[in-house]
Write a protein that holds these residues in place. Structure first.
Motif, mmCIF file in Angstrom:
data_model
loop_
_atom_site.group_PDB
_atom_site.id
_atom_site.type_symbol
_atom_site.label_atom_id
_atom_site.label_comp_id
_atom_site.label_asym_id
_atom_site.label_seq_id
_atom_site.Cartn_x
_atom_site.Cartn_y
_atom_site.Cartn_z
ATOM 1 N N ALA A 145 0.882 -1.122 0.259
ATOM 2 C CA ALA A 145 0.062 -0.083 0.263
ATOM 3 C C ALA A 145 0.788 1.437 0.076
ATOM 4 O O ALA A 145 0.496 2.221 -0.663
ATOM 5 C CB ALA A 145 -0.776 0.057 1.164
ATOM 6 N N GLN A 146 1.925 1.142 0.736
ATOM 7 C CA GLN A 146 2.872 2.348 0.779
ATOM 8 C C GLN A 146 3.563 2.693 -0.453
ATOM 9 O O GLN A 146 3.719 3.497 -0.937
ATOM 10 C CB GLN A 146 3.830 2.225 2.110
ATOM 11 N N ALA A 147 3.888 1.512 -1.088
ATOM 12 C CA ALA A 147 4.507 1.564 -2.487
ATOM 13 C C ALA A 147 3.484 1.977 -3.380
ATOM 14 O O ALA A 147 3.739 2.939 -4.438
ATOM 15 C CB ALA A 147 5.023 0.080 -2.999
ATOM 16 N N ALA A 148 2.373 1.663 -3.486
ATOM 17 C CA ALA A 148 1.237 2.171 -4.407
ATOM 18 C C ALA A 148 1.090 3.617 -4.134
ATOM 19 O O ALA A 148 0.831 4.486 -4.964
ATOM 20 C CB ALA A 148 -0.050 1.465 -4.031
ATOM 21 N N GLU A 149 0.976 4.021 -2.900
ATOM 22 C CA GLU A 149 0.851 5.432 -2.387
ATOM 23 C C GLU A 149 1.915 6.346 -3.073
ATOM 24 O O GLU A 149 1.830 7.386 -3.324
ATOM 25 C CB GLU A 149 0.644 5.649 -0.960
#
Lengths: 449, 449
Positions: free
Chosen positions: A43-47
């Motif tokens: 999720a952090q990579a996507a964000e």
């Protein structure tokens, strides 16, 4: 250009469609599908990459023949709630069945996720594909298509009604007046329908985006119709450019025919991009991946899924495809019917059907970063999708896409360079729905004036 | 001493039992009950103080007369999942109804929370007190006591069966042998009972503590019996030292009578301590709190809750308490029956009953830090509880208790100075249940040897 490309991430964990051997990749942790830290990192990579949303799939029936990523995984809303507090912008879309939940429970859980995430929740409405699911809920038989889709439509209507229980200014919390709640801003639902009776009100207020975003994955007539009526996002089947254009135009047309703005339904296709420094390297890699997934027992089990977990291994592999038309209604009717039609037309054996029906989906996005960006631009411009639901085998492949393809898309003005909003609706370009009771009040006031 | 005191924290948000005016306290944020950061801070404070668990209450029915903290709050499992990744040791106990959930769904959600938290999940099983809840789930009438408790017992048994679907070594993930799952370690449940038919298996593996911890709050005969059969933690009614002793002894005796080790059921009483530098200051503060909560409309609404959301305001406040015996079965039967008996015995008016039935509970733990520590030691030594479920009006009052009372309890050897374990079972001194299928296999092996 004003039309904006949207990107979502579907984290594979230990596997995904056509990636059933992924758990054997040394870069994939064997417990990825039950490790919350894996999902937080995804999720952090996507964000970090400015993606619109994280998309979590689900199913509620397994047996020992099922692929690794089905066997052991976290329940989507529990998962997304944990991810919510480690992110600030990325949308959180969870799959949940309208066939095997109660509207009050599920509406509450999505409303809670929507508050916890500050208005970033989305619900991918499914009617449950695996017929065996019914036996986990006290029913011998899975409901038929019409019942499941009728229930889904009514379920969404009830959930939306419950989500509007409180008007946005319901809580003055006025200490001097001793008024926490303004009781005129709390509304019962008193829904009585074919499938549900739900009184309400819901004991959760609305988030910054008003209501969670409704996603759906309609392929059949019933599915497309449901999507056109209530969905704000769709996971589309993809396929060729022509079939994607046909689907896109059909959904937008149907949506308009229900009096809705066709821009308010965002169509995502599945993209499992294979990107490498050169086109040749990417194509070689795609062939390797397809070969890795060549496991006949697994193909037979997955084929059986479309026919209500039917055991095809009891048939001769090299005889003509057996007559299983009667089972099509039980499982994924559209998929099963397509399989039967193709087997008849091309006179295929069971082995040939199992191998070709394996759910490895050829991605349109295979090549060097420039090739993949070109392809995305062409398809996007040709009216095939509003967004891509991206899936990667590994964290490294996600990072390579983000570092090599996303900057090209940004240079071309196709993809954002910063988030437009803190809510999922805001980033998807969807309106925030005015509370129905507030709207009614405003209407009456306007007419009265 | 070997017997250990346990402490849990019940965060009040904008209110709690007998604290219905708490939202008016300037130190309490008006959105505390829907603010995930408030709960994360409470959980971290509890963990910093070495508490065993965070305890989240719930209900699923409201109307505009309900107190502030009922009106708008996060669904407990969604809440706890978000809290899980911000803590490492503190247990996470969530309330969920066995009357208005399906075992497969709820077992999955608690199993997911248990994995996300690394083995710290607990389920407080409730059968739902508010009769109005039924109308949010398509039922005109709330099920009667016997049905609700029968269903609760069977529900817990089904959940425990589902939680043992996978043996702990079910996933060899052997790449060379191409074996992710050992299929002999995956077990269907095939439960067929009076209330449920559930095939299984569950698609979630066990956590570090084996299974979530079962909590219950049994007061009635049925409730005590359910607790003695399946609970590993109880929220007890408290009251006087003598009534707490009676309850404690009764539960331990009943538990033993079911062939269970009475040490494996931990009894918590509610403690809303009022601690101040001197006894006098604490007593003064307690009187202020009671006076603050003196709101007749609220008292009438809460009184109605015990009688199926009955509207008592239609009766003359100063006439004798009306004949509502027929309504007792609908709501909290035990509470309702006690209220009626007392009204008859003491010949009370409706006003008198409403004022005295207000759920302000006198805490045994009022005084200076030393007085409160003495009282805890006395009660604990007298066999009245194994733990206290602590509730504080504000973050400041929690901090004062932690800084002033906890060190005294530690000096006296009553409370831990470091966590014994990373799991809730480990800290509560509860055994980790061996998977039932593994146990059966071991038994067969032993007999065969």
């Amino acid at each position: 250009m004003s039309r904006k490309l949207h990107l979502a991430l579907h984290p594979y964990g230990v596997g995904g469609p056509g990636q059933h051997g992924l758990w054997k990749d040394p870069r994939v942790a064997h417990d990825a599908s039950i490790d919350i830290n894996y999902y937080i990192q995804q999720a952090q990579a996507a964000e970090h990459a400015l993606f619109d949303a994280l998309f979590i799939v689900d199913s509620q029936f397994i047996n020992a023949t099922y692929p690794a990523h089905y066997l052991n995984r976290l329940e989507p809303l529990t998962l997304l709630s944990a991810v919510a507090t480690h992110t600030r912008h990325v949308g959180l879309v969870g799959t949940a069945s309208s066939t095997y939940n109660s509207p009050f429970n599920l509406a509450r859980r999505f409303a809670s996720l929507d508050l916890i995430s500050g208005g970033r929740a989305g619900w991918n409405v499914v009617t449950s594909f695996d017929t065996g699911t019914s036996r986990n809920y006290g029913l011998d038989e899975h409901a038929d298509y019409t019942t499941r889709y009728g229930r889904a439509l009514e379920f969404v209507e009830v959930a939306r009604g419950l989500w509007d229980s409180y008007e946005d200014d319901a809580f003055p919390a006025d200490v001097a007046a001793n008024v926490f709640l303004d009781p005129t801003k709390l509304h019962e639902l008193n829904h009585v329908g074919e499938h549900f009776k739900v009184a309400g009100p819901l004991n959760v207020s609305r988030s910054a985006q008003g209501q969670p975003v409704i996603f759906q994955a309609g392929v059949s007539e019933e599915g497309r119709d449901l999507a056109a009526r209530v969905a704000e996002g769709i996971y589309a089947p993809g396929g060729t450019l022509e079939s994607a254009q046909e689907y896109y135009a059909d959904i937008k047309r149907r949506t308009a025919s229900y009096g809705r703005n066709p821009d308010h339904i965002k169509i995502f296709i599945h993209g499992g991009p294979v990107v490498a420094p050169t086109d040749e390297a990417a194509q070689r890699r795609e062939r390797e991946i397809a070969a890795e997934d060549n496991d006949l027992d697994r193909h037979l089990a997955l084929l059986g899924r479309s026919f209500g977990a039917y055991d095809f291994s009891q048939h001769d592999l090299d005889a003509p495809f057996p007559d299983v038309a009667a089972l099509a209604e039980k499982g994924g009717r559209t998929a099963a019917t397509k399989i039967i039609e193709r087997a008849r037309r091309d006179n295929l054996t069971l082995r040939q059907v199992a191998e070709s029906a394996a759910d490895f989906r050829q991605s349109p996005f295979v090549g060097s970063p420039t090739t993949v960006a070109d392809r995305i631009e062409t398809w996007f411009g040709a009216g095939t999708f509003d967004g891509i639901n991206l899936a990667f085998r590994t964290t490294e492949e996600l990072a390579y896409f983000v570092d090599s393809v996303v900057p090209i898309l940004q240079q071309r003005g196709l993809f954002r360079t910063e988030y437009e909003a803190d809510t999922l609706r805001g980033n998807l370009g969807l309106p925030i729905p005015v509370n129905r009771h507030t709207q009614a009040r405003q209407y009456v006031d306007a007419v009265g004036a």
